[in-house]
Motif scaffolding. Structure first.
Motif, PDB file in Angstrom:
ATOM      1  N   ASP A 110      54.708  -0.654  32.047  1.00  0.00           N
ATOM      2  CA  ASP A 110      53.339  -0.601  31.525  1.00  0.00           C
ATOM      3  C   ASP A 110      52.947   0.811  31.112  1.00  0.00           C
ATOM      4  O   ASP A 110      52.267   1.005  30.100  1.00  0.00           O
ATOM      5  CB  ASP A 110      52.360  -1.119  32.586  1.00  0.00           C
ATOM      6  CG  ASP A 110      52.514  -2.608  32.841  1.00  0.00           C
ATOM      7  OD1 ASP A 110      52.583  -3.374  31.875  1.00  0.00           O
ATOM      8  OD2 ASP A 110      52.572  -2.998  34.022  1.00  0.00           O
ATOM      9  N   ASN A 114      51.674   1.934  27.442  1.00  0.00           N
ATOM     10  CA  ASN A 114      50.386   2.601  27.289  1.00  0.00           C
ATOM     11  C   ASN A 114      50.505   3.820  26.374  1.00  0.00           C
ATOM     12  O   ASN A 114      49.678   4.039  25.484  1.00  0.00           O
ATOM     13  CB  ASN A 114      49.851   3.008  28.660  1.00  0.00           C
ATOM     14  CG  ASN A 114      48.550   3.765  28.583  1.00  0.00           C
ATOM     15  OD1 ASN A 114      48.471   4.926  28.970  1.00  0.00           O
ATOM     16  ND2 ASN A 114      47.504   3.131  28.077  1.00  0.00           N
ATOM     17  N   LYS A 115      51.554   4.604  26.573  1.00  0.00           N
ATOM     18  CA  LYS A 115      51.780   5.788  25.729  1.00  0.00           C
ATOM     19  C   LYS A 115      51.977   5.378  24.269  1.00  0.00           C
ATOM     20  O   LYS A 115      51.490   6.039  23.351  1.00  0.00           O
ATOM     21  CB  LYS A 115      52.991   6.570  26.234  1.00  0.00           C
ATOM     22  CG  LYS A 115      52.786   7.242  27.579  1.00  0.00           C
ATOM     23  CD  LYS A 115      54.075   7.911  28.048  1.00  0.00           C
ATOM     24  CE  LYS A 115      53.913   8.527  29.436  1.00  0.00           C
ATOM     25  NZ  LYS A 115      55.188   9.110  29.928  1.00  0.00           N
ATOM     26  N   HIS A 117      50.804   2.673  22.823  1.00  0.00           N
ATOM     27  CA  HIS A 117      49.527   2.203  22.284  1.00  0.00           C
ATOM     28  C   HIS A 117      48.618   3.383  21.922  1.00  0.00           C
ATOM     29  O   HIS A 117      47.997   3.389  20.849  1.00  0.00           O
ATOM     30  CB  HIS A 117      48.831   1.302  23.296  1.00  0.00           C
ATOM     31  CG  HIS A 117      47.475   0.846  22.853  1.00  0.00           C
ATOM     32  ND1 HIS A 117      47.263   0.114  21.709  1.00  0.00           N
ATOM     33  CD2 HIS A 117      46.236   1.044  23.406  1.00  0.00           C
ATOM     34  CE1 HIS A 117      45.964  -0.126  21.572  1.00  0.00           C
ATOM     35  NE2 HIS A 117      45.331   0.426  22.583  1.00  0.00           N
ATOM     36  N   LYS A 153      46.701  -1.814  32.553  1.00  0.00           N
ATOM     37  CA  LYS A 153      47.609  -0.659  32.568  1.00  0.00           C
ATOM     38  C   LYS A 153      48.027  -0.252  31.161  1.00  0.00           C
ATOM     39  O   LYS A 153      48.140   0.936  30.867  1.00  0.00           O
ATOM     40  CB  LYS A 153      48.845  -0.994  33.402  1.00  0.00           C
ATOM     41  CG  LYS A 153      48.542  -1.248  34.876  1.00  0.00           C
ATOM     42  CD  LYS A 153      49.773  -1.749  35.616  1.00  0.00           C
ATOM     43  CE  LYS A 153      49.464  -2.070  37.067  1.00  0.00           C
ATOM     44  NZ  LYS A 153      50.651  -2.652  37.771  1.00  0.00           N
ATOM     45  N   GLY A 154      48.240  -1.216  30.308  1.00  0.00           N
ATOM     46  CA  GLY A 154      48.731  -0.910  28.973  1.00  0.00           C
ATOM     47  C   GLY A 154      47.699  -0.305  28.049  1.00  0.00           C
ATOM     48  O   GLY A 154      48.054   0.439  27.129  1.00  0.00           O
ATOM     49  N   LEU A 155      46.431  -0.615  28.273  1.00  0.00           N
ATOM     50  CA  LEU A 155      45.373  -0.131  27.386  1.00  0.00           C
ATOM     51  C   LEU A 155      44.567   1.019  27.994  1.00  0.00           C
ATOM     52  O   LEU A 155      43.567   1.446  27.422  1.00  0.00           O
ATOM     53  CB  LEU A 155      44.423  -1.277  27.028  1.00  0.00           C
ATOM     54  CG  LEU A 155      45.061  -2.507  26.372  1.00  0.00           C
ATOM     55  CD1 LEU A 155      43.991  -3.542  26.045  1.00  0.00           C
ATOM     56  CD2 LEU A 155      45.837  -2.128  25.118  1.00  0.00           C
ATOM     57  N   GLN A 156      44.997   1.526  29.107  1.00  0.00           N
ATOM     58  CA  GLN A 156      44.259   2.586  29.801  1.00  0.00           C
ATOM     59  C   GLN A 156      44.047   3.794  28.885  1.00  0.00           C
ATOM     60  O   GLN A 156      44.974   4.291  28.264  1.00  0.00           O
ATOM     61  CB  GLN A 156      45.027   3.026  31.045  1.00  0.00           C
ATOM     62  CG  GLN A 156      44.253   3.984  31.935  1.00  0.00           C
ATOM     63  CD  GLN A 156      44.999   4.244  33.240  1.00  0.00           C
ATOM     64  OE1 GLN A 156      46.104   3.763  33.446  1.00  0.00           O
ATOM     65  NE2 GLN A 156      44.386   4.997  34.129  1.00  0.00           N
TER      66      GLN A 156
END
Length: 248
Positions: A110, A114-115, A117, A153-156
């Motif tokens: 995740d 995130n990075k 995204h 977690k992915g869009l943080q």
């Protein structure tokens, strides 16, 4: 009425020549359908070797495209990775992030997604961000828990004012011929919509992915907050891809 999104994930298929043939045929066929692009938004995700071929033939059309994967940095000593900056230079507008095969086979975490995204947003591109549970998680009743955690977690740290496309893919349904029931899809999409809206995302669209075919597309499109599909095998041929699109 908002356009429905039909995203074709070609995975590790199609040579550049085959990709060119697909786009040429797609353009020819959609030209015959009155108002096609008024109802449908089409996005192609070719393999890296075919991205430039798709870019050249999609120039000046309403067909969007982008790579199936990027690295979390634009350049450097990262042999074998794909650059989002290069993808943008080829006029890509979209990046596919977190497909279940990237998560399962290549063990992408995740934090890595995130990075990717955040980098995609920095470049002014749009993520098609994939989430979904495997069979064990589904049978344990953890579908919503898993999906919401992947989103969190992915869009943080993301810019919530930018367009975001989330693709829900039950891993157990991808390429298996199995499809989540209408009730299962409706439950997940409703919850994803409510969660993202409550967190302040201004422009979110939700796709369903998982053995989507011409014979189940119409039923799935009737579900609230199913804004389109992420399509695998059925998107490899123009005929079956358009049969799905025409359900819009």
């Amino acid at each position: 009425m908002a356009k429905k999104i039909f995203a074709a994930n070609w995975k590790l298929n199609k040579t550049p020549e085959e990709a060119r043939e697909f786009v040429i045929n797609l353009k020819n066929e959609t030209f015959k359908i009155e108002g096609f692009f008024d109802k449908c938004e089409v996005i192609l995700f070719p393999s890296a070797f075919s991205l430039e071929a798709v870019s050249t033939l999609c120039a000046g059309t309403a067909i969007g495209f982008g790579p199936q994967n990027i690295y979390s940095q634009n350049s450097g000593a990262f042999t074998g990775e794909n650059s989002a900056e290069v993808a943008k230079s080829l006029r890509s507008e979209f990046i596919l992030i977190g497909h279940s095969e990237r998560r399962e086979i290549f063990k992408e975490a995740d934090a890595d997604l995130n990075k990717k995204h955040l980098l995609t947003q920095q470049l002014g591109l749009t993520s098609v961000f994939c989430i979904g549970e495997n069979l064990e998680q589904r049978e344990a009743g953890k579908t919503l828990e898993v999906c919401l955690a992947q989103l969190e977690k992915g869009l943080q740290g993301a810019n919530k004012s930018e367009r975001l496309i989330v693709a829900y893919e039950p891993v157990w349904a991808i390429g298996t011929g199995k499809v989540a029931t209408v009730e299962q899809v409706a439950e997940v999409h409703q919850k994803l919509h409510d969660e993202l809206v409550s967190k302040g995302y201004a422009s979110v669209q939700l796709l369903y992915g998982g053995s989507v075919k011409p014979d189940n597309a119409a039923e799935l499109l009737k579900i609230n907050y199913v804004d389109g599909f992420l399509i695998g095998g059925a998107a490899l041929k123009v005929e079956s891809f358009l049969q799905i699109c025409n359900k819009a």
